[in-house]
Design a protein around this motif. Structure first.
Motif, PDB file in Angstrom:
ATOM      1  N   GLU A 176       0.820  -1.176   0.006  1.00  0.00           N
ATOM      2  CA  GLU A 176      -0.287   0.042   0.041  1.00  0.00           C
ATOM      3  C   GLU A 176       0.669   1.051   0.237  1.00  0.00           C
ATOM      4  OE1 GLU A 176      -2.267  -0.399   3.014  1.00  0.00           O
ATOM      5  OE2 GLU A 176      -4.017  -1.874   2.805  1.00  0.00           O
ATOM      6  N   GLN A 177       2.145   1.220   0.678  1.00  0.00           N
ATOM      7  CA  GLN A 177       3.004   2.420   0.923  1.00  0.00           C
ATOM      8  C   GLN A 177       3.256   2.378  -0.623  1.00  0.00           C
ATOM      9  OE1 GLN A 177       5.643   1.852   4.152  1.00  0.00           O
ATOM     10  NE2 GLN A 177       6.805   3.521   2.894  1.00  0.00           N
ATOM     11  N   ILE A 178       3.584   1.666  -0.928  1.00  0.00           N
ATOM     12  CA  ILE A 178       4.834   1.533  -2.597  1.00  0.00           C
ATOM     13  C   ILE A 178       3.325   2.021  -3.503  1.00  0.00           C
ATOM     14  CG2 ILE A 178       5.651   0.483  -4.428  1.00  0.00           C
ATOM     15  CD1 ILE A 178       6.556  -1.640  -2.653  1.00  0.00           C
ATOM     16  N   CYS A 179       2.423   1.677  -3.679  1.00  0.00           N
ATOM     17  CA  CYS A 179       1.200   2.237  -4.329  1.00  0.00           C
ATOM     18  C   CYS A 179       0.817   3.281  -4.177  1.00  0.00           C
ATOM     19  CB  CYS A 179       0.080   0.997  -4.024  1.00  0.00           C
ATOM     20  SG  CYS A 179       0.083  -0.481  -5.051  1.00  0.00           S
ATOM     21  N   GLU A 180       1.118   3.872  -3.027  1.00  0.00           N
ATOM     22  CA  GLU A 180       0.428   5.538  -2.755  1.00  0.00           C
ATOM     23  C   GLU A 180       2.023   6.019  -2.749  1.00  0.00           C
ATOM     24  OE1 GLU A 180      -0.102   8.262   1.288  1.00  0.00           O
ATOM     25  OE2 GLU A 180      -0.298   6.227   1.394  1.00  0.00           O
ATOM     26  N   GLU A 181       3.093   5.752  -3.126  1.00  0.00           N
ATOM     27  CA  GLU A 181       4.721   6.840  -3.273  1.00  0.00           C
ATOM     28  C   GLU A 181       4.537   6.957  -4.509  1.00  0.00           C
ATOM     29  OE1 GLU A 181       7.294   5.011  -1.276  1.00  0.00           O
ATOM     30  OE2 GLU A 181       7.557   6.101   1.046  1.00  0.00           O
ATOM     31  N   LYS A 182       4.224   5.776  -5.386  1.00  0.00           N
ATOM     32  CA  LYS A 182       4.359   6.151  -7.017  1.00  0.00           C
ATOM     33  C   LYS A 182       3.312   6.059  -7.676  1.00  0.00           C
ATOM     34  CE  LYS A 182       8.040   3.589  -6.883  1.00  0.00           C
ATOM     35  NZ  LYS A 182       9.505   4.492  -7.205  1.00  0.00           N
ATOM     36  N   GLU A 187      -4.680   3.456 -10.646  1.00  0.00           N
ATOM     37  CA  GLU A 187      -4.449   2.264 -11.089  1.00  0.00           C
ATOM     38  C   GLU A 187      -5.181   0.662 -11.039  1.00  0.00           C
ATOM     39  OE1 GLU A 187      -1.111   0.652 -14.332  1.00  0.00           O
ATOM     40  OE2 GLU A 187      -0.350   1.715 -13.130  1.00  0.00           O
ATOM     41  N   TYR A 188      -4.566   0.828  -9.317  1.00  0.00           N
ATOM     42  CA  TYR A 188      -5.502   0.013  -8.564  1.00  0.00           C
ATOM     43  C   TYR A 188      -6.541  -0.342  -8.594  1.00  0.00           C
ATOM     44  CZ  TYR A 188      -6.592  -3.533  -4.743  1.00  0.00           C
ATOM     45  OH  TYR A 188      -7.156  -3.782  -3.528  1.00  0.00           O
ATOM     46  N   TRP A 189      -7.534   0.550  -8.095  1.00  0.00           N
ATOM     47  CA  TRP A 189      -8.434   0.258  -8.450  1.00  0.00           C
ATOM     48  C   TRP A 189      -9.443   0.356  -9.575  1.00  0.00           C
ATOM     49  CZ3 TRP A 189     -10.670  -0.978  -3.629  1.00  0.00           C
ATOM     50  CH2 TRP A 189     -10.576  -0.288  -3.093  1.00  0.00           C
ATOM     51  N   ASN A 190      -8.740   0.723 -10.296  1.00  0.00           N
ATOM     52  CA  ASN A 190      -9.149   0.796 -11.860  1.00  0.00           C
ATOM     53  C   ASN A 190      -9.172  -0.829 -12.693  1.00  0.00           C
ATOM     54  OD1 ASN A 190     -10.013   2.449 -12.718  1.00  0.00           O
ATOM     55  ND2 ASN A 190      -8.108   3.668 -13.235  1.00  0.00           N
ATOM     56  N   TRP A 191      -7.488  -1.613 -11.764  1.00  0.00           N
ATOM     57  CA  TRP A 191      -7.505  -3.050 -11.879  1.00  0.00           C
ATOM     58  C   TRP A 191      -8.813  -4.282 -11.355  1.00  0.00           C
ATOM     59  CZ3 TRP A 191      -5.400  -6.338  -8.322  1.00  0.00           C
ATOM     60  CH2 TRP A 191      -5.076  -7.671  -8.740  1.00  0.00           C
ATOM     61  N   VAL A 192      -9.052  -3.622  -9.732  1.00  0.00           N
ATOM     62  CA  VAL A 192      -9.845  -4.075  -9.639  1.00  0.00           C
ATOM     63  C   VAL A 192     -11.188  -4.459  -9.892  1.00  0.00           C
ATOM     64  CG1 VAL A 192     -11.233  -4.478  -7.004  1.00  0.00           C
ATOM     65  CG2 VAL A 192      -8.974  -3.688  -6.732  1.00  0.00           C
ATOM     66  N   LYS A 193     -11.902  -2.829 -10.917  1.00  0.00           N
ATOM     67  CA  LYS A 193     -12.427  -2.777 -11.081  1.00  0.00           C
ATOM     68  C   LYS A 193     -12.824  -3.464 -12.261  1.00  0.00           C
ATOM     69  CE  LYS A 193     -13.767   1.618  -9.628  1.00  0.00           C
ATOM     70  NZ  LYS A 193     -14.521   2.959  -9.863  1.00  0.00           N
ATOM     71  N   LEU A 203      -5.438  -7.521  -3.935  1.00  0.00           N
ATOM     72  CA  LEU A 203      -4.534  -7.068  -2.894  1.00  0.00           C
ATOM     73  C   LEU A 203      -4.092  -6.340  -3.075  1.00  0.00           C
ATOM     74  CD1 LEU A 203      -4.254  -9.790   0.467  1.00  0.00           C
ATOM     75  CD2 LEU A 203      -6.283  -8.046  -0.086  1.00  0.00           C
ATOM     76  N   MET A 204      -3.625  -5.151  -2.683  1.00  0.00           N
ATOM     77  CA  MET A 204      -1.856  -4.494  -3.584  1.00  0.00           C
ATOM     78  C   MET A 204      -1.158  -4.939  -3.413  1.00  0.00           C
ATOM     79  SD  MET A 204      -2.246   0.106  -1.737  1.00  0.00           S
ATOM     80  CE  MET A 204      -4.258   0.384  -2.574  1.00  0.00           C
TER      81      MET A 204
END
Length: 262
Positions: A176-182, A187-193, A203-204
């Motif tokens: 989660e920290q990496i996704c936030e920093e990068k 993009e993660y939420w679009n991937w989930v949808k 999960l992230m």
């Protein structure tokens, strides 16, 4: 009542002779010999016992009984054997082989081989003079100025070779920290949808592995060993990092799994 003679058949003991024993035997209350000392043959016998009816020795056995490492050295030297390691998860095993490239050998196949008597005599002489293999190795390491092996933290490794530490039990939090920093969150939420799922099933950490090509150095048990999990092919930068990571810990076997021969 006449005296009873004790006959000792323990040829693993340094005091054992063809005629019995060359020292005064002291027995404890249970009848166990307290005069036993490890002889040269002892180190061969423990290898035979560890091999039993198989052609490998579990690394856990070697760690629990350091004498096995000495025994393996003597057996390999005197029978001109090679060895290899195989790995299953965090389990690692040692196999004695016919030379460097031959097949793994069982106990029966090893003792059928002709022993190298020159090496046997040399090591027996060293043993009788109190010189053990590990003593020679330590002297060589001291002369070379080698340092103790270091341990490494678990963590995430990006395709560009950037490592983010992630201790046991924190891999999702670190993802989660990496996704936030990068800037990967949207993009993660679009991937989930797109996958018609939710954050519970996607999960992230899954996103980093499956979409972004990160690999995770971890161990589900939390101790004893390292596992590298990757969903995409490792990049050159990842392989180079992993090679250095494991070499720093003195694990050449693991490191060489990431050598790029292309």
């Amino acid at each position: 009542m006449g005296k009873r003679k004790i006959t000792c058949n323990n040829n693993s003991c340094k005091h054992h002779t063809n005629g019995g024993c060359d020292t005064c035997i002291t027995l404890d209350g249970s009848g166990k010999c307290k005069s036993f000392e490890k002889g040269f043959a002892y180190y061969f016998h423990i290898v035979w016992d560890a091999l039993d009816n198989k052609n490998f020795i579990d690394m856990v056995e070697i760690r629990m009984n350091p004498d096995l490492k000495t025994g393996l050295f003597y057996v390999m030297e005197c029978y001109d054997l090679g060895f290899s390691e195989m790995e299953w998860g965090t389990c690692r095993m040692v196999m004695l082989k016919d030379g460097k490239e031959g097949k793994p050998l069982k106990y029966e196949e090893i003792i059928e081989r002709e022993m190298n008597m020159e090496k046997f005599s040399k090591h027996l002489e060293n043993f009788n003079n109190g010189i053990m293999p590990q003593m020679q190795q330590e002297q060589e390491q001291d002369a070379a100025g080698q340092q103790d092996k270091e341990e490494k933290e678990f963590g995430w490794l990006s395709p560009t070779g950037v490592f983010t530490e992630s201790p046991f039990g924190t891999h999702e939090e670190s993802a989660e920290q990496i996704c936030e920093e990068k800037g990967f969150t949207e993009e993660y939420w679009n991937w989930v949808k797109e996958n018609r799922g939710n954050e519970i099933n996607h999960l992230m950490r899954d996103f980093l592995s499956e979409v972004k090509g990160y690999c995770l150095i971890h161990n589900p048990s939390g101790y004893t060993g390292y596992i590298v999990t990757n969903m995409k092919n490792l990049t050159k930068q990842q392989k180079e990092f992993l090679y250095g990571y494991f070499m720093d810990m003195g694990d050449r076997f693991k490191a060489e799994q990431f050598v790029d021969f292309d």
